[in-house]
Design an enzyme around this catalytic site. Structure first.
Site, short mmCIF file in Angstrom:
data_model
loop_
_atom_site.label_atom_id
_atom_site.label_comp_id
_atom_site.label_asym_id
_atom_site.label_seq_id
_atom_site.Cartn_x
_atom_site.Cartn_y
_atom_site.Cartn_z
N ARG A 48 0.83 -1.22 0.00
CA ARG A 48 0.00 0.00 0.00
C ARG A 48 0.86 1.26 0.00
O ARG A 48 0.46 2.30 -0.51
CB ARG A 48 -0.98 -0.02 1.18
CG ARG A 48 -1.84 1.24 1.26
CD ARG A 48 -3.20 1.07 1.94
NE ARG A 48 -3.23 0.14 3.04
CZ ARG A 48 -2.72 0.38 4.25
NH1 ARG A 48 -2.11 1.52 4.50
NH2 ARG A 48 -2.83 -0.52 5.20
N TYR A 100 -13.31 17.30 -16.63
CA TYR A 100 -13.72 15.90 -16.77
C TYR A 100 -14.87 15.60 -15.79
O TYR A 100 -14.80 15.98 -14.62
CB TYR A 100 -12.50 15.03 -16.48
CG TYR A 100 -12.76 13.56 -16.52
CD1 TYR A 100 -13.08 12.92 -17.72
CD2 TYR A 100 -12.69 12.78 -15.37
CE1 TYR A 100 -13.32 11.57 -17.76
CE2 TYR A 100 -12.93 11.42 -15.41
CZ TYR A 100 -13.25 10.82 -16.61
OH TYR A 100 -13.48 9.47 -16.64
N ASP A 172 -4.72 18.67 -15.41
CA ASP A 172 -5.03 17.31 -15.82
C ASP A 172 -4.59 17.20 -17.28
O ASP A 172 -5.19 17.78 -18.17
CB ASP A 172 -6.54 17.04 -15.67
CG ASP A 172 -6.92 15.61 -16.00
OD1 ASP A 172 -6.21 14.97 -16.80
OD2 ASP A 172 -7.95 15.14 -15.47
N LYS A 197 -5.42 5.94 -20.09
CA LYS A 197 -5.69 6.38 -21.45
C LYS A 197 -4.45 6.23 -22.35
O LYS A 197 -4.03 5.11 -22.59
CB LYS A 197 -6.23 7.81 -21.43
CG LYS A 197 -7.31 8.05 -20.36
CD LYS A 197 -8.64 7.36 -20.65
CE LYS A 197 -9.61 7.39 -19.48
NZ LYS A 197 -9.96 8.70 -18.98
C1 LIG Z 1 -10.40 9.21 -17.79
C2 LIG Z 1 -10.03 10.52 -17.25
C3 LIG Z 1 -9.83 10.71 -15.86
C4 LIG Z 1 -10.08 9.62 -14.86
O1 LIG Z 1 -9.22 8.55 -14.98
P1 LIG Z 1 -9.61 7.04 -14.57
O2 LIG Z 1 -8.31 6.33 -14.81
O3 LIG Z 1 -10.72 6.62 -15.46
O4 LIG Z 1 -10.00 7.07 -13.13
C5 LIG Z 1 -9.45 11.97 -15.44
N1 LIG Z 1 -9.28 12.99 -16.30
C6 LIG Z 1 -9.47 12.85 -17.63
C7 LIG Z 1 -9.27 14.03 -18.52
C8 LIG Z 1 -9.84 11.61 -18.16
O5 LIG Z 1 -10.05 11.50 -19.47
#
Ligand SMILES: *Cc1c(COP(=O)(O)O)cnc(C)c1O
Length: 383
Positions: A48, A100, A172, A197
């Site tokens: 963890r 998001y 982000d 992603k």
């Molecule tokens: C998908 C996404 C997230 C969240 O990520 P997860 O891995 O699905 O929790 C945050 N910000 C953006 C811009 C995203 O496309």
């Protein structure tokens, strides 16, 4: 000859950390262990709070972002939670209004209960910098390009104003990755990425990361990882470490496909309008050219169609799977009004510009001609 720092692709393929001294394994093993012998030389304790697979991936992410620190999490949302959990009651977060969806939900439905306040603003507006001075928030939270409208925000301008007031800025960077845009170089305090992603790129693992050059913020992230239980799994980190090796190869192909599609679709009679950061018609085209190395592989289109037709168009495509998420080698299509933004009130959707005919493509690595023909066939049904 002067010794040079290896290039980004070399660094992504050859992690600084490998834990392979004894065996010479070319690929690191999966350290599937919840706990570690007390007093081991590398200081591992309990998964963890750290694991060799986390360290390997963190060393690669540090190379990618050219920064000092990185912490990996179970998902992008875990990374968002880690940062938000460092705030306290009555803190105000000044957020881009088109963040998001899950970030919005976290702030509105979870952190709001703990007294953390949010104020939403369109950061493409000139007046946004005045608002920063006026509100003097505890944190600024932005995303560029935004989802799904691909608004491009001037990160350096916002970070410069924030710096004067010592306000930490979170960017982000999921839609770009550091191959396309480096928020930390533009002055951001933290660069957050959903590694689910583009970084992983194969839609088979979830992950998130926060990169920073600020030691205190890194301490906050390491603390959140272990104390909130936001840690990743060794296997997911292993998959993402494998996926990231081909990041720029994949992106190159995806961006080429997206850019070609943008040029083609903008002239199509069934397309009302199109957004792509590197297309001259984009409202922040010049800023995008300055701030981003490439135009990205997300494309947003307004069809000349109603909600039902737009939905059927998405459903009917062959190579674009209708699904949430983005950034994988396989192309995806999303109908934001009924999918990612279904929970957003109609008025807010209208205000943001998320209409019923809006379609978001996450363009993959397939052959361009197949992607184009797939879309054209779908569009013909609308005429
Ligand atoms: C998908 C996404 C997230 C969240 O990520 P997860 O891995 O699905 O929790 C945050 N910000 C953006 C811009 C995203 O496309």
């Amino acid at each position: 000859m002067q010794s040079q720092l290896p290039g980004v692709n070399t660094r992504l393929i050859h992690p600084k950390e490998s834990f392979n001294e004894e065996t010479g394994a070319v690929m690191p093993p999966i350290f599937q262990s919840s706990t570690f012998t007390h007093g081991n030389p590398k200081g591992f304790d309990y998964t963890r709070s750290g694991n060799p697979n986390f360290k390997i991936l963190e060393s690669v992410l540090i190379s990618l972002e050219d920064c000092k620190y990185s912490t990996v999490f179970a998902s992008g949302v875990s990374a968002i939670t880690a940062i938000a959990s460092s705030l306290k009651t009555n803190d105000v977060v000044l957020c881009e209004e088109n963040l998001y969806g899950c970030t919005v939900r976290l702030f509105n439905q979870v952190f709001n209960k703990f007294g953390i306040k949010t104020q939403w603003v369109d950061f493409t507006k000139e007046s946004a910098t005045e608002l920063i001075k006026e509100v003097n928030p505890a944190m600024i939270w932005i995303e560029s390009p935004t989802n799904p409208l691909l608004k491009v925000i001037d990160l350096k301008k916002i970070c410069d104003v924030a710096k004067e007031q010592q306000i930490p800025v979170v960017v982000d960077n999921t839609f770009c990755t550091a191959i396309i845009q480096k928020p930390l170089d533009l002055g951001a305090t933290m660069s957050l990425t959903s590694t689910t992603k583009y970084i992983n790129g194969h839609s088979d693992a979830l992950g998130g990361s926060v990169c920073t050059n600020d030691e205190n913020w890194d301490d906050n992230m390491k603390f959140a990882q272990k104390s909130l239980g936001l840690q990743s799994s060794p296997f997911d980190c292993w998959l993402i470490t494998r996926g990231i090796k081909t990041l720029s190869l994949r992106l190159e192909k995806q961006v080429e496909n997206a850019s070609n599609l943008a040029n083609y679709l903008i002239k199509h009679p069934s397309v009302e309008s199109l957004k792509y950061p590197f297309h001259q018609s984009h409202p922040q085209y010049h800023l995008a050219r300055k701030q981003m190395q490439l135009g990205g592989a997300i494309l947003t289109v307004n069809l000349k169609a109603n909600q039902k037709q737009s939905y059927s168009f998405c459903k009917g495509l062959k190579y674009f799977t209708m699904a949430e998420s983005l950034g994988g080698v396989e192309s995806l299509v999303c109908h934001p009004a009924t999918m990612t933004h279904a929970s957003v009130p109609t008025k807010t959707k209208e205000m943001l510009g998320i209409s019923e005919s809006l379609i978001r493509f996450s363009v993959g690595c397939e052959d361009f001609i197949d992607l184009r023909n797939d879309i054209v066939k779908g569009l013909e049904k609308l005429m």
